[in-house]
Enzyme design. Structure first.
Site, PDB file in Angstrom:
ATOM      1  CD  GLU A 182      -3.072  -1.025   2.158  1.00 56.09           C
ATOM      2  OE1 GLU A 182      -2.842  -0.440   3.223  1.00 56.09           O
ATOM      3  OE2 GLU A 182      -4.179  -1.525   1.889  1.00 56.09           O
ATOM      4  CD  GLU A 374      -3.825  -5.982   2.644  1.00 54.33           C
ATOM      5  OE1 GLU A 374      -4.675  -5.304   3.255  1.00 54.33           O
ATOM      6  OE2 GLU A 374      -2.600  -5.762   2.678  1.00 54.33           O
TER       7      GLU A 374
HETATM    8  C1  BG6 Z   1      -4.420  -2.680   4.780  1.00 55.70           C
HETATM    9  C2  BG6 Z   1      -3.096  -3.166   5.240  1.00 55.70           C
HETATM   10  O1  BG6 Z   1      -4.408  -1.310   4.955  1.00 55.70           O
HETATM   11  O2  BG6 Z   1      -5.584  -3.024   5.423  1.00 55.70           O
HETATM   12  C3  BG6 Z   1      -3.152  -4.227   6.301  1.00 55.70           C
HETATM   13  O3  BG6 Z   1      -2.242  -3.546   4.198  1.00 55.70           O
HETATM   14  C4  BG6 Z   1      -4.333  -3.988   7.207  1.00 55.70           C
HETATM   15  O4  BG6 Z   1      -1.923  -4.238   6.957  1.00 55.70           O
HETATM   16  C5  BG6 Z   1      -5.609  -4.060   6.365  1.00 55.70           C
HETATM   17  O5  BG6 Z   1      -4.379  -4.857   8.283  1.00 55.70           O
HETATM   18  C6  BG6 Z   1      -6.911  -3.961   7.130  1.00 55.70           C
HETATM   19  O6  BG6 Z   1      -6.923  -2.870   7.966  1.00 55.70           O
HETATM   20  P1  BG6 Z   1      -7.172  -3.041   9.522  1.00 55.70           P
HETATM   21  O7  BG6 Z   1      -6.930  -1.735  10.113  1.00 55.70           O
HETATM   22  O8  BG6 Z   1      -8.565  -3.503   9.663  1.00 55.70           O
HETATM   23  O9  BG6 Z   1      -6.180  -4.062   9.974  1.00 55.70           O
END
Ligand code: BG6
Length: 475
Positions: A182, A374
């Site tokens: 990211e 993701e």
């Molecule tokens: C992304 C990141 O921003 O979102 C992860 O690459 C992160 O590291 C994921 O965990 C989800 O966000 P959060 O705050 O719910 O963990």
């Protein structure tokens, strides 16, 4: 709705990151990282955003990354669970400070190399392809205190040395690489994104975009080195994705949404197209930014990535009069709360069609294969009387997003694979909570570090196994 099938060999799996799963924060010679300094609780945000300098640990605070979910010691069992679901890909990151504890050493720490070799061999044992991020938010702290992190050009040398070490040490075990997780988060959460903290008298925009330039040069050099070490290596960039919708059809709102998209896509424009986009000159002028470049940088940036990876949790929304007061605090990328999409327990939008829109836009723009690395729903999970977690809400979120991805494929978008976020519950990056759970596997640990760390399969575990076995046909 879609009845399209996924291509043969489509990679199905899940994702973790070293800083949110491994723990063992000082074991095996590892050095402290930025994420190790970010506490749980009220002080978290100011530290993450780089507004509060925090270069030493405090005894009265809890640091979730220090033990995380103990993947460092439990990875064999965890990978066995992934294999049981039928994963053909597993995304994780290498903690830079396990290989280079301070970041500026000339030779790597053999214990760090041994750990990741064993981890990747364990994946290979089950026919799981590792997808490895070189830097998932965790910059070695010594590089922050000694050099100011990515504001300093020297970081390019440190990072490329580290990257070369990884490509050489794990050659034959890892083929798919991501340079920076990211990368656009550098703008929105400068300390957790890139180890940046600001002095009172400086223009933060100048610092951020200079740091961005250094990361972009380092990423392009790493891509070149990866291809030199082994031409079969496939290197991707990684965007915190999700298109901005205009709040209304007012031309000013449409323009605001376009500008917001460009702010994030700027990074991928460089990494995928090999040059600064034409709009950047005006943006820099308006922000009072002047980038110091070295001779040769323009040539270096031409080492573009092989594929474009991204995270997608939700679409975003912008208007011409958007400001800190009316933007939603749901994520570090500020957005208006779109009234047309439902929200998760943490206020994040749920918009599967937004995924199809985002994927089509990205392929139209870059013409490179995409990798959705993701996606997932952070939610509260409770055991029922039978001792099970029936996470139908998670199944439903993932089902709809897989359908949207299938639609994008049917639209003509080439997609390499899909790794759901936090396939095993882990520490949330934004809040530091364990109670914000994404996994198919429950981890017995609470927000304050209590629990046995035992793993339990949720209902979604069996559902995802079926999805993978049917190559996405049985949702
Ligand atoms: C992304 C990141 O921003 O979102 C992860 O690459 C992160 O590291 C994921 O965990 C989800 O966000 P959060 O705050 O719910 O963990």
């Amino acid at each position: 709705m879609s009845d399209s099938t996924f291509p043969q060999g489509f990679l199905w799996g899940g994702a973790l990151a070293a800083n949110q799963s491994e723990g063992g924060y000082l074991e095996g010679g590892k050095g402290l990282t930025t994420v190790d300094m970010i506490p749980h609780g009220a002080n978290r945000m100011p530290v993450k955003l780089g507004l509060e300098k925090r270069f030493t640990l405090r005894e009265d605070e809890f640091y979730p990354s220090h033990d995380a979910i103990d993947f460092y010691h439990r990875y064999r069992d965890d990978i066995a669970l992934m294999a049981e679901m039928g994963f053909s890909v597993f995304r994780t990151s290498i903690a830079w400070s396990r290989l280079y504890p301070n970041g500026d050493e000339l030779t790597p720490n053999p214990q760090g190399i041994a750990f990741y070799r064993a981890l990747f061999e364990e994946c290979r044992k089950y026919g799981i392809e590792p997808l490895v991020t070189l830097c998932h938010f965790d910059v070695p702290m010594h590089l922050v205190t000694e050099y100011g992190s990515w504001r300093n050009r020297k970081m390019v040398e440190f990072f490329t040395r580290y990257a070369r070490t990884c490509f050489e040490a794990f050659d034959g075990l890892v083929k798919y690489w991501l340079t920076f997780n990211e990368i656009n988060i550098l703008l929105h959460s400068p300390f957790s994104g890139a180890g940046l903290v600001f002095e009172a008298d400086e223009n933060p925009e100048q610092v951020k975009y200079q740091a961005a330039h250094h990361e972009l040069v380092a990423s392009a050099l790493a891509t070149r080195i990866a291809h030199e070490v082994n031409p079969a290596n496939q290197v991707g960039c990684m965007l915190a994705g999700g298109n901005f919708y205009p709040w209304s059809s007012k031309p000013e709102d449409v323009w605001a949404a376009l500008e917001k998209d460009r702010e994030n896509l700027f990074f991928i424009d460089v990494q995928a197209r090999g040059a600064y986009p034409s709009y950047s000159a005006r943006v820099f002028r308006e922000k009072g930014v002047s980038i110091a470049m070295e001779e040769g940088d323009t040539e270096i940036l031409k080492n573009t990535v092989d594929f474009v990876s991204f995270s997608y949790y939700a679409s975003r929304c912008a208007s011409a009069d958007m400001n800190d007061n009316n933007s939603s605090a749901a994520n570090v990328v500020k957005s208006l709360a779109n009234p047309h999409v439902p929200r998760s327990d943490w206020g994040w939008g749920i918009d599967p069609l937004g995924l199809r829109i985002t994927m089509n836009m990205m392929y139209d723009r870059y013409q490179k294969p995409l990798f959705l690395v993701e996606n997932g729903l952070g939610a509260h999970d409770e055991f029922n009387a039978a001792g099970e977690i029936e996470d139908d809400y998670r199944i439903s979120y993932l089902r709809e997003h897989i359908r949207a991805m299938a639609d994008a494929i049917a639209d003509g978008v080439p997609v390499i694979g899909y790794t759901t976020w936090g396939c095993i519950d882990l520490v949330a990056a934004s809040t530091g909570e364990m109670s914000k759970r994404y996994g198919f596997v429950y981890v017995d640990r609470d927000d304050h570090g209590n629990g046995t760390l035992a793993r339990t399969r949720k209902k979604s575990f069996w559902w995802y196994k079926k999805v993978i076995a049917s190559n996405g046909a049985d949702l």
